[in-house]
Scaffold this motif. Structure first.
Motif, PDB file in Angstrom:
ATOM      1  N   UNK A   1       0.816  -1.208   0.000  1.00  0.00           N
ATOM      2  CA  UNK A   1       0.000   0.000   0.000  1.00  0.00           C
ATOM      3  C   UNK A   1       0.856   1.267   0.000  1.00  0.00           C
ATOM      4  N   UNK A   2       1.998   1.222   0.665  1.00  0.00           N
ATOM      5  CA  UNK A   2       2.921   2.353   0.601  1.00  0.00           C
ATOM      6  C   UNK A   2       3.386   2.559  -0.836  1.00  0.00           C
ATOM      7  N   UNK A   3       3.755   1.469  -1.482  1.00  0.00           N
ATOM      8  CA  UNK A   3       4.191   1.543  -2.882  1.00  0.00           C
ATOM      9  C   UNK A   3       3.056   2.086  -3.768  1.00  0.00           C
ATOM     10  N   UNK A   4       1.848   1.584  -3.557  1.00  0.00           N
ATOM     11  CA  UNK A   4       0.711   2.022  -4.371  1.00  0.00           C
ATOM     12  C   UNK A   4       0.421   3.507  -4.165  1.00  0.00           C
ATOM     13  N   UNK A   5       0.541   3.949  -2.918  1.00  0.00           N
ATOM     14  CA  UNK A   5       0.290   5.349  -2.613  1.00  0.00           C
ATOM     15  C   UNK A   5       1.312   6.256  -3.304  1.00  0.00           C
ATOM     16  N   UNK A   6       2.593   5.921  -3.179  1.00  0.00           N
ATOM     17  CA  UNK A   6       3.646   6.741  -3.789  1.00  0.00           C
ATOM     18  C   UNK A   6       3.547   6.696  -5.310  1.00  0.00           C
ATOM     19  N   UNK A   7       3.170   5.540  -5.863  1.00  0.00           N
ATOM     20  CA  UNK A   7       3.074   5.403  -7.318  1.00  0.00           C
ATOM     21  C   UNK A   7       1.991   6.314  -7.905  1.00  0.00           C
ATOM     22  N   UNK A   8       0.985   6.640  -7.102  1.00  0.00           N
ATOM     23  CA  UNK A   8      -0.075   7.528  -7.562  1.00  0.00           C
ATOM     24  C   UNK A   8       0.381   8.992  -7.662  1.00  0.00           C
ATOM     25  N   UNK A   9       1.540   9.294  -7.080  1.00  0.00           N
ATOM     26  CA  UNK A   9       2.041  10.663  -7.054  1.00  0.00           C
ATOM     27  C   UNK A   9       2.898  10.954  -8.285  1.00  0.00           C
TER      28      UNK A   9
ATOM     29  N   UNK B   1       5.750  11.469 -10.815  1.00  0.00           N
ATOM     30  CA  UNK B   1       6.980  10.671 -10.894  1.00  0.00           C
ATOM     31  C   UNK B   1       8.212  11.448 -10.435  1.00  0.00           C
ATOM     32  N   UNK B   2       8.224  12.766 -10.629  1.00  0.00           N
ATOM     33  CA  UNK B   2       9.415  13.539 -10.288  1.00  0.00           C
ATOM     34  C   UNK B   2       9.569  13.816  -8.800  1.00  0.00           C
ATOM     35  N   UNK B   3       8.578  13.447  -7.989  1.00  0.00           N
ATOM     36  CA  UNK B   3       8.695  13.656  -6.536  1.00  0.00           C
ATOM     37  C   UNK B   3       8.751  12.337  -5.763  1.00  0.00           C
ATOM     38  N   UNK B   4       8.653  11.226  -6.456  1.00  0.00           N
ATOM     39  CA  UNK B   4       8.594   9.938  -5.754  1.00  0.00           C
ATOM     40  C   UNK B   4       9.863   9.663  -4.965  1.00  0.00           C
ATOM     41  N   UNK B   5      11.006  10.111  -5.479  1.00  0.00           N
ATOM     42  CA  UNK B   5      12.258   9.878  -4.751  1.00  0.00           C
ATOM     43  C   UNK B   5      12.188  10.498  -3.353  1.00  0.00           C
ATOM     44  N   UNK B   6      11.641  11.719  -3.261  1.00  0.00           N
ATOM     45  CA  UNK B   6      11.505  12.388  -1.962  1.00  0.00           C
ATOM     46  C   UNK B   6      10.546  11.639  -1.046  1.00  0.00           C
ATOM     47  N   UNK B   7       9.529  11.036  -1.630  1.00  0.00           N
ATOM     48  CA  UNK B   7       8.533  10.334  -0.828  1.00  0.00           C
ATOM     49  C   UNK B   7       9.075   9.016  -0.279  1.00  0.00           C
ATOM     50  N   UNK B   8       9.938   8.355  -1.059  1.00  0.00           N
ATOM     51  CA  UNK B   8      10.571   7.124  -0.586  1.00  0.00           C
ATOM     52  C   UNK B   8      11.634   7.399   0.484  1.00  0.00           C
TER      53      UNK B   8
ATOM     54  N   UNK C   1      12.795  -2.996   4.098  1.00  0.00           N
ATOM     55  CA  UNK C   1      13.217  -4.045   3.165  1.00  0.00           C
ATOM     56  C   UNK C   1      12.104  -4.377   2.174  1.00  0.00           C
ATOM     57  N   UNK C   2      10.873  -4.410   2.660  1.00  0.00           N
ATOM     58  CA  UNK C   2       9.745  -4.759   1.785  1.00  0.00           C
ATOM     59  C   UNK C   2       9.483  -3.655   0.762  1.00  0.00           C
ATOM     60  N   UNK C   3       9.508  -2.410   1.209  1.00  0.00           N
ATOM     61  CA  UNK C   3       9.258  -1.301   0.288  1.00  0.00           C
ATOM     62  C   UNK C   3      10.392  -1.185  -0.724  1.00  0.00           C
ATOM     63  N   UNK C   4      11.634  -1.379  -0.271  1.00  0.00           N
ATOM     64  CA  UNK C   4      12.792  -1.304  -1.172  1.00  0.00           C
ATOM     65  C   UNK C   4      12.718  -2.350  -2.272  1.00  0.00           C
ATOM     66  N   UNK C   5      12.140  -3.505  -1.947  1.00  0.00           N
ATOM     67  CA  UNK C   5      12.008  -4.563  -2.954  1.00  0.00           C
ATOM     68  C   UNK C   5      11.000  -4.185  -4.043  1.00  0.00           C
TER      69      UNK C   5
ATOM     70  N   UNK D   1      16.788   2.759  -8.283  1.00  0.00           N
ATOM     71  CA  UNK D   1      17.537   3.962  -7.916  1.00  0.00           C
ATOM     72  C   UNK D   1      16.916   4.732  -6.751  1.00  0.00           C
ATOM     73  N   UNK D   2      15.837   4.210  -6.173  1.00  0.00           N
ATOM     74  CA  UNK D   2      15.180   4.894  -5.055  1.00  0.00           C
ATOM     75  C   UNK D   2      15.873   4.557  -3.740  1.00  0.00           C
ATOM     76  N   UNK D   3      16.061   5.556  -2.908  1.00  0.00           N
ATOM     77  CA  UNK D   3      16.586   5.359  -1.565  1.00  0.00           C
ATOM     78  C   UNK D   3      15.412   5.308  -0.599  1.00  0.00           C
ATOM     79  N   UNK D   4      15.222   4.166   0.035  1.00  0.00           N
ATOM     80  CA  UNK D   4      14.101   3.994   0.960  1.00  0.00           C
ATOM     81  C   UNK D   4      14.609   4.163   2.379  1.00  0.00           C
ATOM     82  N   UNK D   5      14.049   5.143   3.075  1.00  0.00           N
ATOM     83  CA  UNK D   5      14.436   5.395   4.463  1.00  0.00           C
ATOM     84  C   UNK D   5      13.197   5.469   5.334  1.00  0.00           C
TER      85      UNK D   5
END
Length: 265
Positions: free
Chosen positions: A166-174, A176-183, A204-208, A213-217
């Motif tokens: 659901x985190x992935x789905x939420x960010x994917x709806x945003x 594309x040029x701001x998704x890196x900041x959201x991850x 680990x799950x979201x990073x997968x 190239x996304x940094x997940x923190x």
């Protein structure tokens, strides 16, 4: 001018205190002062008489006359226009406040962390639900907000996988040029501290799922149950400086609909 009052009223607990107090000075079970729960599980007010009782009790416990203060109060994501206007009306007509501001608690949790960009995962204090709110430059992507009911009030590996999806789905709806900041700034707030080890598993799950190239923190808020209140505490001086409060004069001139112009959601 008296210090503004910050109120974070959620289905389980209400937290309140004067601005610049660092932590809320009044904390009580929301349902302890009313015979019928004032909100649903996600914080949407469904019983306005009960909500008035909660607010009256809050001011009594603080020992203040609300007419001598401005008020910041939190609201849930996807709050209805009718509810926003009703809350505004109550504060000006019942409690006679001098100023008012309504803001999503997830935005305040983000602001508490010193960032205007990120994805907030707010775990309900009763452990039954969570809300995912992606934000950029202090504004939520409303169309990307996801509310999710947890199973059995516990987080096992399967549940973590569902949350990550659901985190992935939420960010994917945003955009594309701001998704890196959201991850790169996923904040856990609410009762997330009750789930030991969730930040590592969720990262680990979201990073997968995220692009390579996304940094997940994942960031666990300090005292996550108080994060929204602290964010409101930090916002109050800015509202004073910017003149962003809804004033009594504005309410009298424009009515409750002014909340949509001055308190963005």
């Amino acid at each position: 001018m008296n210090s503004p009052i910050v109120i974070d009223s959620k289905p389980d607990y209400t937290r309140a205190g004067l601005s610049s107090g660092d932590t809320p000075t009044v904390v009580f079970p929301t349902n302890s002062v009313t015979s019928k729960a004032p909100m649903d599980a996600y914080g949407m007010v469904t019983n306005w008489d009960g909500m008035k009782d909660v607010l009256s009790h809050t001011f009594k416990q603080l020992g203040v006359d609300p007419s001598q203060h401005s008020i910041i109060i939190t609201e849930p994501p996807l709050n209805s226009e009718v509810n926003r206007e009703k809350m505004t009306q109550i504060f000006f007509e019942t409690f006679k406040v001098s100023g008012f501001y309504l803001i999503m608690r997830e935005l305040l949790a983000l602001y508490d962390g010193g960032n205007l960009n990120g994805t907030v995962i707010n775990f309900g204090e009763n452990g039954s639900c969570l809300v995912i709110v992606p934000c950029y430059q202090g504004s939520p992507f409303t169309h990307a907000i996801i509310q999710y009911s947890l199973k059995e009030n516990k987080i096992n590996d399967q549940e973590v996988a569902n949350i990550a999806d659901r985190v992935y789905a939420s960010i994917f709806r945003c955009d594309s040029d701001v998704r890196h900041s959201l991850y790169s700034n996923i904040i856990l707030t609410g009762s997330s501290s009750m789930y030991t080890g969730i930040s590592t598993k969720l990262r680990d799950r979201v990073a997968a799922l995220a692009p390579p190239n996304a940094t997940v923190k994942i960031v666990e808020a300090n005292e996550p149950e108080n994060a929204a209140w602290r964010g409101g505490d930090k916002m109050a001086p800015l509202l004073n400086e910017n003149g962003s409060w809804i004033t009594k004069q504005e309410y009298q001139q424009y009515g409750a609909k002014i909340v949509h112009d001055k308190c963005f959601q």
